[in-house]
Write a protein that holds these residues in place. Structure first.
Motif, mmCIF file in Angstrom:
data_model
loop_
_atom_site.group_PDB
_atom_site.id
_atom_site.type_symbol
_atom_site.label_atom_id
_atom_site.label_comp_id
_atom_site.label_asym_id
_atom_site.label_seq_id
_atom_site.Cartn_x
_atom_site.Cartn_y
_atom_site.Cartn_z
ATOM 1 N N ASP A 93 0.824 -1.212 0.000
ATOM 2 C CA ASP A 93 0.000 0.000 0.000
ATOM 3 C C ASP A 93 0.858 1.262 0.000
ATOM 4 O O ASP A 93 0.516 2.261 -0.646
ATOM 5 N N PHE A 94 1.936 1.246 0.745
ATOM 6 C CA PHE A 94 2.772 2.430 0.903
ATOM 7 C C PHE A 94 3.815 2.564 -0.208
ATOM 8 O O PHE A 94 4.450 3.610 -0.341
ATOM 9 N N LEU A 95 3.976 1.498 -1.001
ATOM 10 C CA LEU A 95 4.975 1.507 -2.062
ATOM 11 C C LEU A 95 4.352 1.658 -3.445
ATOM 12 O O LEU A 95 5.044 1.576 -4.459
ATOM 13 N N GLY A 96 3.028 1.863 -3.477
ATOM 14 C CA GLY A 96 2.337 2.032 -4.751
ATOM 15 C C GLY A 96 2.259 0.770 -5.571
ATOM 16 O O GLY A 96 2.177 0.812 -6.806
ATOM 17 N N LEU A 97 2.258 -0.372 -4.891
ATOM 18 C CA LEU A 97 2.224 -1.663 -5.569
ATOM 19 C C LEU A 97 0.912 -2.381 -5.286
ATOM 20 O O LEU A 97 0.258 -2.135 -4.270
ATOM 21 N N SER A 98 0.543 -3.286 -6.177
ATOM 22 C CA SER A 98 -0.735 -3.982 -6.025
ATOM 23 C C SER A 98 -0.697 -5.089 -4.989
ATOM 24 O O SER A 98 -1.679 -5.330 -4.288
ATOM 25 N N ASP A 99 0.439 -5.769 -4.893
ATOM 26 C CA ASP A 99 0.512 -6.905 -3.982
ATOM 27 C C ASP A 99 1.963 -7.322 -3.761
ATOM 28 O O ASP A 99 2.889 -6.686 -4.275
ATOM 29 N N ALA A 100 2.157 -8.390 -2.999
ATOM 30 C CA ALA A 100 3.494 -8.868 -2.682
ATOM 31 C C ALA A 100 4.213 -9.429 -3.905
ATOM 32 O O ALA A 100 5.447 -9.442 -3.956
ATOM 33 N N LEU A 101 3.460 -9.887 -4.909
ATOM 34 C CA LEU A 101 4.095 -10.380 -6.129
ATOM 35 C C LEU A 101 4.789 -9.243 -6.871
ATOM 36 O O LEU A 101 5.896 -9.402 -7.385
ATOM 37 N N GLU A 102 4.127 -8.085 -6.923
ATOM 38 C CA GLU A 102 4.770 -6.921 -7.536
ATOM 39 C C GLU A 102 5.968 -6.473 -6.696
ATOM 40 O O GLU A 102 6.992 -6.048 -7.237
ATOM 41 N N LEU A 103 5.828 -6.581 -5.369
ATOM 42 C CA LEU A 103 6.944 -6.224 -4.496
ATOM 43 C C LEU A 103 8.137 -7.138 -4.758
ATOM 44 O O LEU A 103 9.291 -6.683 -4.806
ATOM 45 N N ALA A 104 7.876 -8.416 -4.957
ATOM 46 C CA ALA A 104 8.951 -9.369 -5.240
ATOM 47 C C ALA A 104 9.634 -9.055 -6.564
ATOM 48 O O ALA A 104 10.841 -9.263 -6.728
ATOM 49 N N ALA A 105 8.866 -8.539 -7.518
ATOM 50 C CA ALA A 105 9.424 -8.218 -8.834
ATOM 51 C C ALA A 105 10.389 -7.041 -8.764
ATOM 52 O O ALA A 105 11.380 -7.004 -9.493
ATOM 53 N N VAL A 106 10.103 -6.082 -7.864
ATOM 54 C CA VAL A 106 10.956 -4.887 -7.769
ATOM 55 C C VAL A 106 11.999 -5.002 -6.667
ATOM 56 O O VAL A 106 13.010 -4.300 -6.683
ATOM 57 N N ASN A 107 11.763 -5.881 -5.671
ATOM 58 C CA ASN A 107 12.718 -6.033 -4.570
ATOM 59 C C ASN A 107 12.648 -7.460 -4.033
ATOM 60 O O ASN A 107 12.094 -7.714 -2.956
ATOM 61 N N ARG A 108 13.208 -8.373 -4.786
ATOM 62 C CA ARG A 108 13.156 -9.789 -4.425
ATOM 63 C C ARG A 108 13.769 -10.085 -3.055
ATOM 64 O O ARG A 108 13.190 -10.834 -2.259
ATOM 65 N N PRO A 109 14.953 -9.493 -2.703
ATOM 66 C CA PRO A 109 15.543 -9.787 -1.388
ATOM 67 C C PRO A 109 14.639 -9.418 -0.218
ATOM 68 O O PRO A 109 14.643 -10.099 0.810
ATOM 69 N N LEU A 110 13.857 -8.348 -0.381
ATOM 70 C CA LEU A 110 12.951 -7.930 0.687
ATOM 71 C C LEU A 110 11.912 -9.012 0.968
ATOM 72 O O LEU A 110 11.651 -9.364 2.127
ATOM 73 N N VAL A 111 11.329 -9.551 -0.075
ATOM 74 C CA VAL A 111 10.310 -10.596 0.089
ATOM 75 C C VAL A 111 10.946 -11.885 0.592
ATOM 76 O O VAL A 111 10.357 -12.606 1.403
ATOM 77 N N GLU A 112 12.159 -12.179 0.152
ATOM 78 C CA GLU A 112 12.849 -13.370 0.651
ATOM 79 C C GLU A 112 13.109 -13.251 2.149
ATOM 80 O O GLU A 112 12.969 -14.235 2.894
#
Length: 430
Positions: A118-137
């Motif tokens: 929500d705070f990063l302008g992304l739709s979900d955790a999958l989009e978050l993983a696409a832009v910052n994989r280490p964060l989701v890992e």
């Protein structure tokens, strides 16, 4: 002619239960706002009647797959209260440790997967993983650390089977418990970085004067034991909870709204714990709060993600110390003769206080059950927050109002919001 604008959210998809949001705006002001939950009744309190008291913890744990320890422990404590059982310190320490595990896995899930997008302008955790994989890992590894604590002590991560009234069916293997130490050291460092990261998010400038309610313990940051306190000055034992708190049924929701006896709302969860127990944080957690930009008082509900991250620091540090100092109990559980009685239990689920009250007869059969979970207690407060959020964004587009409303609901991480972007918004501008 007066302008009427209707915002209608019909169904919250991909969540536990169903919900809706109805807002009616007239002449630029919110005239009506209803946040409803339409999860079908599951009748747990009713079918507990006639059960043996020993069955209750495992049955109530099925209320929630994310927070089974909250129900296992609250029910166990209520039965111990009715039977006059006092557990030993080593058992108490194991209970706090497994509860830390639940907080770690739940907070990591919420902070990274459900709320951060929500705070990063992304739709979900999958989009978050696409832009910052280490964060989701890192998020997944943090969650795994919490799950491993549940498995080692409770037998499995989902609905642990090792807890019982009086303690545990079986004590954890000491070597397996000590094996958690290195992962917890990593988790502590990662949680410190997490608090700093989310503290840098941009937050809407919205605050409320809440009446916070949380457990408070004289010696520690309260998680699984304590007295009930409020920001209004209430300080009572758990057994007096129902003297001050009730539930009311509203026509637009199947979920009961938790309210004070005077009809006012109270706020439970991370913000309540933080504001009522800041002085009980460890030095490390306080440093993390400061580095994340928090003071001793936080009244912006959108900053709950930061508070959860600070709590993550606290429980990772607590869990590490408990593992390092583990003393094997002499016995796995404390037992006492069965007797008739009434018992009360209350613990801090990740989402707030979860209250239990049971009456049993002299054979240990349940005569009456009452359970009030945190999401029910926050329903009224969520509506008050939504009112402020909608009023602050009346000039915005439908999509912006939808986005902000979703965020406002997710601030509380209620059971219905375990998936992202669930609001179906329909606008009728009249």
């Amino acid at each position: 002619m007066a302008e009427t604008r209707t915002i209608k959210v019909e169904a919250l998809a991909r969540v536990e239960g169903e919900g809706s949001l109805h807002v009616k705006i007239r002449d630029g002001r919110v005239k009506e706002l209803h946040f409803g939950i339409f999860e079908p009744p599951r009748f747990f309190e009713a079918f507990l009647k006639g059960r043996d008291f020993r069955e209750v913890p495992d049955i109530t744990a099925r209320i929630c797959g994310i927070c089974p320890i909250a129900y296992l422990m609250g029910a166990s404590q209520a039965m111990e209260d009715a039977l006059g059982i006092q557990v030993t310190k080593p058992i108490r320490d194991l209970r706090r440790l497994i509860y830390c595990g639940e907080w770690i896995e739940s907070h990591a899930l919420h902070v990274y997967m459900l709320h951060a997008p929500d705070f990063l302008g992304l739709s979900d955790a999958l989009e978050l993983a696409a832009v910052n994989r280490p964060l989701v890992e890192n998020a997944l590894r943090l969650k795994k650390v919490g799950n491993e604590i549940l498995e080692v002590i409770g037998g499995r991560a989902i609905h642990p089977i090792g807890l019982k009234v009086g303690g545990f069916y079986k004590l954890p293997d000491k070597k397996a418990l000590k094996g958690l130490e290195e992962d917890l050291k990593w988790a502590l460092e990662t949680s410190i970085a997490t608090a700093k990261l989310v503290g840098g998010f941009d937050f809407p400038d919205i605050t409320q004067d809440y009446n916070f309610m949380a457990l408070r313990h004289p010696d520690e940051y309260a998680i699984h034991e304590g007295r009930l306190v409020t920001s209004a000055g209430l300080d009572i034992p758990v057994s007096k909870f129902l003297d001050h708190i009730d539930e009311e049924h509203v026509p637009w929701s199947n979920a009961l709204h938790g309210v004070a006896r005077d009809g006012s709302a109270h706020h439970v969860g991370p913000l309540a714990r933080y504001n009522l127990n800041y002085d009980k944080f460890s030095a490390t957690a306080k440093e993390s709060a400061k580095a994340a930009g928090l003071g001793k008082v936080v009244k912006n509900p959108f900053q709950s993600i930061v508070v959860r991250a600070v709590e993550l620091v606290q429980v990772c540090e607590d869990a590490l110390k408990l593992v390092q100092n583990y003393v094997v109990p002499d016995r796995a559980y404390v037992e006492a003769p069965v007797r008739a009685g009434e018992g009360h239990g209350c613990t801090e689920a990740p989402r707030g206080i979860c209250y239990h009250r049971y009456r049993i007869d002299k054979e240990g059969t349940v005569l009456d059950a009452r359970i009030i979970p945190p999401t029910a207690q926050n329903q009224k407060v969520i509506e008050l927050d939504l009112m402020k959020v909608v009023e602050a964004n009346l000039k915005e587009t439908d999509d912006t109002i939808k986005w902000k409303a979703e965020q406002a609901i997710r601030n509380y991480d209620p059971c219905i919001s375990c998936a992202t972007h669930f609001l179906k918004l329909e606008m009728d501008r009249g």
